[in-house]
Motif scaffolding. Structure first.
Motif, PDB file in Angstrom:
ATOM      1  N   MET A  97     -21.283  23.134   6.337  1.00 13.52           N
ATOM      2  CA  MET A  97     -21.762  22.971   7.719  1.00 13.52           C
ATOM      3  C   MET A  97     -23.239  23.334   7.814  1.00 13.52           C
ATOM      4  O   MET A  97     -23.703  24.297   7.199  1.00 13.52           O
ATOM      5  CB  MET A  97     -20.958  23.888   8.653  1.00 13.52           C
ATOM      6  N   ASN A  98     -23.977  22.569   8.594  1.00 12.44           N
ATOM      7  CA  ASN A  98     -25.365  22.885   8.901  1.00 12.44           C
ATOM      8  C   ASN A  98     -25.393  24.083   9.851  1.00 12.44           C
ATOM      9  O   ASN A  98     -24.906  23.983  10.982  1.00 12.44           O
ATOM     10  CB  ASN A  98     -26.034  21.678   9.553  1.00 12.44           C
ATOM     11  N   PRO A  99     -25.960  25.211   9.440  1.00 17.78           N
ATOM     12  CA  PRO A  99     -25.926  26.387  10.324  1.00 17.78           C
ATOM     13  C   PRO A  99     -26.653  26.174  11.645  1.00 17.78           C
ATOM     14  O   PRO A  99     -26.349  26.849  12.634  1.00 17.78           O
ATOM     15  CB  PRO A  99     -26.602  27.478   9.476  1.00 17.78           C
ATOM     16  N   ALA A 100     -27.578  25.243  11.674  1.00 16.38           N
ATOM     17  CA  ALA A 100     -28.340  25.010  12.907  1.00 16.38           C
ATOM     18  C   ALA A 100     -27.519  24.313  13.985  1.00 16.38           C
ATOM     19  O   ALA A 100     -27.909  24.308  15.156  1.00 16.38           O
ATOM     20  CB  ALA A 100     -29.590  24.186  12.592  1.00 16.38           C
ATOM     21  N   THR A 101     -26.379  23.711  13.608  1.00 17.06           N
ATOM     22  CA  THR A 101     -25.590  22.950  14.593  1.00 17.06           C
ATOM     23  C   THR A 101     -24.135  23.416  14.640  1.00 17.06           C
ATOM     24  O   THR A 101     -23.260  22.670  15.073  1.00 17.06           O
ATOM     25  CB  THR A 101     -25.626  21.446  14.243  1.00 17.06           C
ATOM     26  N   THR A 102     -23.889  24.647  14.221  1.00 17.99           N
ATOM     27  CA  THR A 102     -22.514  25.131  14.077  1.00 17.99           C
ATOM     28  C   THR A 102     -21.984  25.791  15.347  1.00 17.99           C
ATOM     29  O   THR A 102     -20.792  26.049  15.457  1.00 17.99           O
ATOM     30  CB  THR A 102     -22.440  26.126  12.891  1.00 17.99           C
ATOM     31  N   GLU A 103     -22.864  26.048  16.308  1.00 17.45           N
ATOM     32  CA  GLU A 103     -22.448  26.818  17.479  1.00 17.45           C
ATOM     33  C   GLU A 103     -21.254  26.193  18.188  1.00 17.45           C
ATOM     34  O   GLU A 103     -20.403  26.906  18.757  1.00 17.45           O
ATOM     35  CB  GLU A 103     -23.630  26.943  18.445  1.00 17.45           C
ATOM     36  N   LYS A 104     -21.142  24.852  18.168  1.00 14.87           N
ATOM     37  CA  LYS A 104     -20.054  24.187  18.883  1.00 14.87           C
ATOM     38  C   LYS A 104     -18.669  24.619  18.403  1.00 14.87           C
ATOM     39  O   LYS A 104     -17.697  24.549  19.148  1.00 14.87           O
ATOM     40  CB  LYS A 104     -20.194  22.674  18.778  1.00 14.87           C
ATOM     41  N   PHE A 105     -18.568  25.078  17.139  1.00 12.25           N
ATOM     42  CA  PHE A 105     -17.273  25.529  16.638  1.00 12.25           C
ATOM     43  C   PHE A 105     -16.801  26.784  17.361  1.00 12.25           C
ATOM     44  O   PHE A 105     -15.594  27.034  17.455  1.00 12.25           O
ATOM     45  CB  PHE A 105     -17.363  25.810  15.128  1.00 12.25           C
ATOM     46  N   PHE A 106     -17.726  27.592  17.841  1.00 11.08           N
ATOM     47  CA  PHE A 106     -17.366  28.901  18.383  1.00 11.08           C
ATOM     48  C   PHE A 106     -17.151  28.888  19.890  1.00 11.08           C
ATOM     49  O   PHE A 106     -16.749  29.910  20.458  1.00 11.08           O
ATOM     50  CB  PHE A 106     -18.458  29.917  18.014  1.00 11.08           C
ATOM     51  N   GLU A 107     -17.386  27.752  20.532  1.00 14.12           N
ATOM     52  CA  GLU A 107     -17.200  27.680  21.972  1.00 14.12           C
ATOM     53  C   GLU A 107     -15.757  27.987  22.356  1.00 14.12           C
ATOM     54  O   GLU A 107     -14.816  27.484  21.746  1.00 14.12           O
ATOM     55  CB  GLU A 107     -17.596  26.290  22.482  1.00 14.12           C
ATOM     56  N   GLY A 108     -15.592  28.839  23.367  1.00 14.70           N
ATOM     57  CA  GLY A 108     -14.257  29.195  23.843  1.00 14.70           C
ATOM     58  C   GLY A 108     -13.552  30.252  23.015  1.00 14.70           C
ATOM     59  O   GLY A 108     -12.415  30.622  23.319  1.00 14.70           O
ATOM     60  N   SER A 109     -14.224  30.774  21.976  1.00 15.37           N
ATOM     61  CA  SER A 109     -13.575  31.770  21.119  1.00 15.37           C
ATOM     62  C   SER A 109     -13.881  33.195  21.533  1.00 15.37           C
ATOM     63  O   SER A 109     -13.269  34.146  21.021  1.00 15.37           O
ATOM     64  CB  SER A 109     -14.030  31.581  19.673  1.00 15.37           C
ATOM     65  N   GLY A 110     -14.840  33.361  22.459  1.00 16.99           N
ATOM     66  CA  GLY A 110     -15.286  34.700  22.806  1.00 16.99           C
ATOM     67  C   GLY A 110     -16.364  35.218  21.875  1.00 16.99           C
ATOM     68  O   GLY A 110     -16.810  36.365  22.007  1.00 16.99           O
ATOM     69  N   HIS A 111     -16.776  34.384  20.933  1.00 16.89           N
ATOM     70  CA  HIS A 111     -17.819  34.761  19.982  1.00 16.89           C
ATOM     71  C   HIS A 111     -18.812  33.603  19.861  1.00 16.89           C
ATOM     72  O   HIS A 111     -18.536  32.492  20.304  1.00 16.89           O
ATOM     73  CB  HIS A 111     -17.221  35.075  18.603  1.00 16.89           C
ATOM     74  N   SER A 112     -19.954  33.891  19.260  1.00 17.78           N
ATOM     75  CA  SER A 112     -20.955  32.855  19.013  1.00 17.78           C
ATOM     76  C   SER A 112     -21.425  32.964  17.568  1.00 17.78           C
ATOM     77  O   SER A 112     -21.325  34.029  16.936  1.00 17.78           O
ATOM     78  CB  SER A 112     -22.148  33.006  19.957  1.00 17.78           C
ATOM     79  N   PHE A 113     -21.979  31.862  17.055  1.00 23.07           N
ATOM     80  CA  PHE A 113     -22.519  31.912  15.696  1.00 23.07           C
ATOM     81  C   PHE A 113     -23.747  32.813  15.645  1.00 23.07           C
ATOM     82  O   PHE A 113     -23.982  33.505  14.647  1.00 23.07           O
ATOM     83  CB  PHE A 113     -22.859  30.506  15.201  1.00 23.07           C
ATOM     84  N   LYS A 114     -24.520  32.840  16.722  1.00 22.98           N
ATOM     85  CA  LYS A 114     -25.663  33.748  16.775  1.00 22.98           C
ATOM     86  C   LYS A 114     -25.211  35.192  16.592  1.00 22.98           C
ATOM     87  O   LYS A 114     -25.828  35.966  15.831  1.00 22.98           O
ATOM     88  CB  LYS A 114     -26.379  33.591  18.115  1.00 22.98           C
TER      89      LYS A 114
END
Length: 536
Positions: free
Chosen positions: A235-252
């Motif tokens: 996965m490209n780390p620059a565009t991975t944030e969408k995986f974490f939506e709704g999880s209560g966490h963020s890639f940042k």
């Protein structure tokens, strides 16, 4: 100001393009080494991709030099050990990747956002829940287990590459290479891997270009370490944030925790992943090149020091524009050139060596260390008689040689030979200043380590965060696995000659020492020593 001007002039002299240096006054040893690189990294060899005509031509060149140096054929067919592979290429226009969240399909753009790992035998179609598992590591020696208490049965894991900093380097390196074994045991069926940007040698915009190159596996199911994995994605780390939506966490948040050396959470992702993977497959054959310099001691001549370097590179890019040939001058025509010049030097040596020396130019390193894996499992000399391995891969003569980085320095008494050789030339032996890169497990020496053989890998040394370190990092960013790793790049010929000189001293010391090298008692890798005595 005078010192500054002198330094600039010196830099221009040392780091001018190599074709300009070839026409200037470089010495004979440097010229001999460089001539090998010129042949191997020439455009006519088309990047020496495993199984290609260019690779075959390069292998023939190596075999001819071995023969002229007086080495004995050490392959299964004269100087060649022939190896069968299965190759796969992605058909991207017929493949897709998406998240499924609340009944909605969220496409993942192949190339820009993700690439399939086709070393894995991906399922043609798959849909499964996703669980974030931190680093996804299990380290039994430290009672560390990212997978403990997680339900991973028939699920795909999302993980951040790397490992906690409190895990010692050898364990960190080894268990990252064993990650799938534990994930499979826990019931996982696939892996989505995000690389920490801090540890990326190659920017995503460059690395994604290599997704159209063929991946390969050995045509030997017993050597497939990814068996059972049905999905592999980077996965490209620059565009991975969408995986974490709704999880209560963020890639940042995950990155900040990792970079601050804090534990990573584990949690379910509020989405499933859906993949369609279309590949084309073919069979091919490539070759390791093996030459043997027999020892002369009545007892020790039956023991072998293996000197290895990889011959293959990446071939030709599928991109329509620009320089498309991955010449691989530093990676690793330079290491092969050192191997060849060492064979020549030892062939001329008046006083023969006590032990035998195997010169091994391996194929398919770029495909996952496959040529060395094959040789380590099916050696052409008795496996219990292989006493050590010294590997050279991309040693990077970019600045004067004052020290050698030795990956594996702390693990065996090979360090004694290294330091003795270094003392004679005023060269210091240093540990890897970047253990977080796991370099010890990322090149061919590690296949020997896993078979119980004490091994080291050598590179020109630098101090972390020094100007020399910045030079190396810049080279990786701009030239590593790029067509610009070619015959026009700057290099320090004197450093290359110094490297070859100390490499020869190290080989002589190891071949003449009275006792075979031993793992240190506190080495993690000592546990593998039993394997080579019991496994055919």
């Amino acid at each position: 100001m005078k010192y500054f001007l002198f330094s600039c002039c010196l830099a221009l002299l040392i780091f001018q393009p190599v074709e300009g240096q070839r026409r200037s006054n470089i010495n004979a040893p440097a010229q001999a080494w460089w001539e090998h690189i010129k042949y191997l990294a020439d455009d006519k060899n088309m990047g020496r991709e495993t199984g290609s005509e260019g690779h075959r031509r390069a292998a023939q060149y190596v075999a001819n030099v071995f023969k002229r140096a007086g080495l004995k054929p050490g392959g299964t067919s004269l100087f060649y050990q022939l190896i069968k592979f299965r190759a796969r290429r992605i058909v991207e226009q017929e493949s897709s990747l998406a998240l499924i969240r609340n009944g909605k399909t969220i496409p993942i753009v192949l190339g820009d956002e993700a690439t399939f790992n086709i070393r894995v035998d991906n399922a043609p179609q798959i849909e499964a829940p996703v669980v974030f598992v931190g680093y996804g590591l299990t380290v039994p020696d430290m009672n560390y287990d990212d997978l403990a208490g997680l339900d991973l049965q028939n699920k795909v894991v999302l993980l951040l590459s790397g490992a906690p900093s409190n895990i010692p380097g050898p364990l960190r390196s080894h268990y990252q290479s064993e990650r799938w074994k534990f994930l499979k045991r826990a019931g996982a069926i696939g892996v989505l891997s995000i690389q920490n940007p801090k540890g990326m040698d190659i920017p995503w915009e460059r690395s994604k270009l290599n997704r159209f190159l063929p991946s390969m596996v050995l045509d030997d199911p017993s050597l497939d370490e990814t068996a059972g994995q049905r999905l592999g994605v980077s996965m490209n780390p620059a565009t991975t944030e969408k995986f974490f939506e709704g999880s209560g966490h963020s890639f940042k948040e995950i990155l900040e925790l990792a970079n601050n050396e804090k534990p990573l959470p584990k949690f379910s992702i509020s989405a499933s992943v859906r993949a369609t993977v279309k590949v084309t497959s073919s069979s091919l054959e490539s070759q390791n090149v093996v030459g043997i310099l027999p020892g002369t001691d009545p007892r020790l001549k039956n023991e072998y020091v293996v000197l290895s370097a990889h011959l293959d590179h990446l071939g030709v890019s599928q991109q329509p524009e620009g320089d498309r040939i991955y010449n691989g001058a530093m990676d690793n025509a330079s290491g092969i050139a050192t191997l060849l010049e060492t064979a020549r030097a030892l062939g001329r040596r008046r006083k023969p060596l006590r032990r035998s020396v195997v010169f091994l130019a391996v194929t398919a390193e770029e495909k996952g260390l496959l040529g060395s894996k094959y040789f380590a499992h099916y050696p052409t000399v008795p496996p219990t008689n292989i006493v050590a391995n010294v590997n050279v891969d991309m040693f990077l003569p970019l600045f004067p040689l004052r020290s050698l980085i030795v990956q594996g320095l702390e693990e065996s008494d090979i360090a004694v030979d290294l330091r003795l050789a270094g003392d004679t030339l005023g060269i210091k032996m240093i540990s890897d200043p970047e253990p977080e890169r796991n370099s010890f497990t990322r090149s061919d020496q590690y296949n020997f380590v896993k078979r119980g053989v004490p091994a080291v890998s050598l590179k020109i040394g630098f101090v972390k965060n020094s100007p020399e370190h910045e030079t190396v990092k810049s080279w990786r960013t701009k030239r590593y696995h790029d067509p610009s790793d070619d015959l026009q790049q700057p290099m320090d010929f004197e450093a290359a000659v110094d490297f070859n000189r100390i490499y020869l001293r190290i080989v002589e010391s190891m071949a003449n020492r009275p006792k075979r090298p031993q793992w240190n008692n506190d080495s993690f890798f000592k546990r593998f020593a039993f394997d080579i005595k019991t496994t055919p």
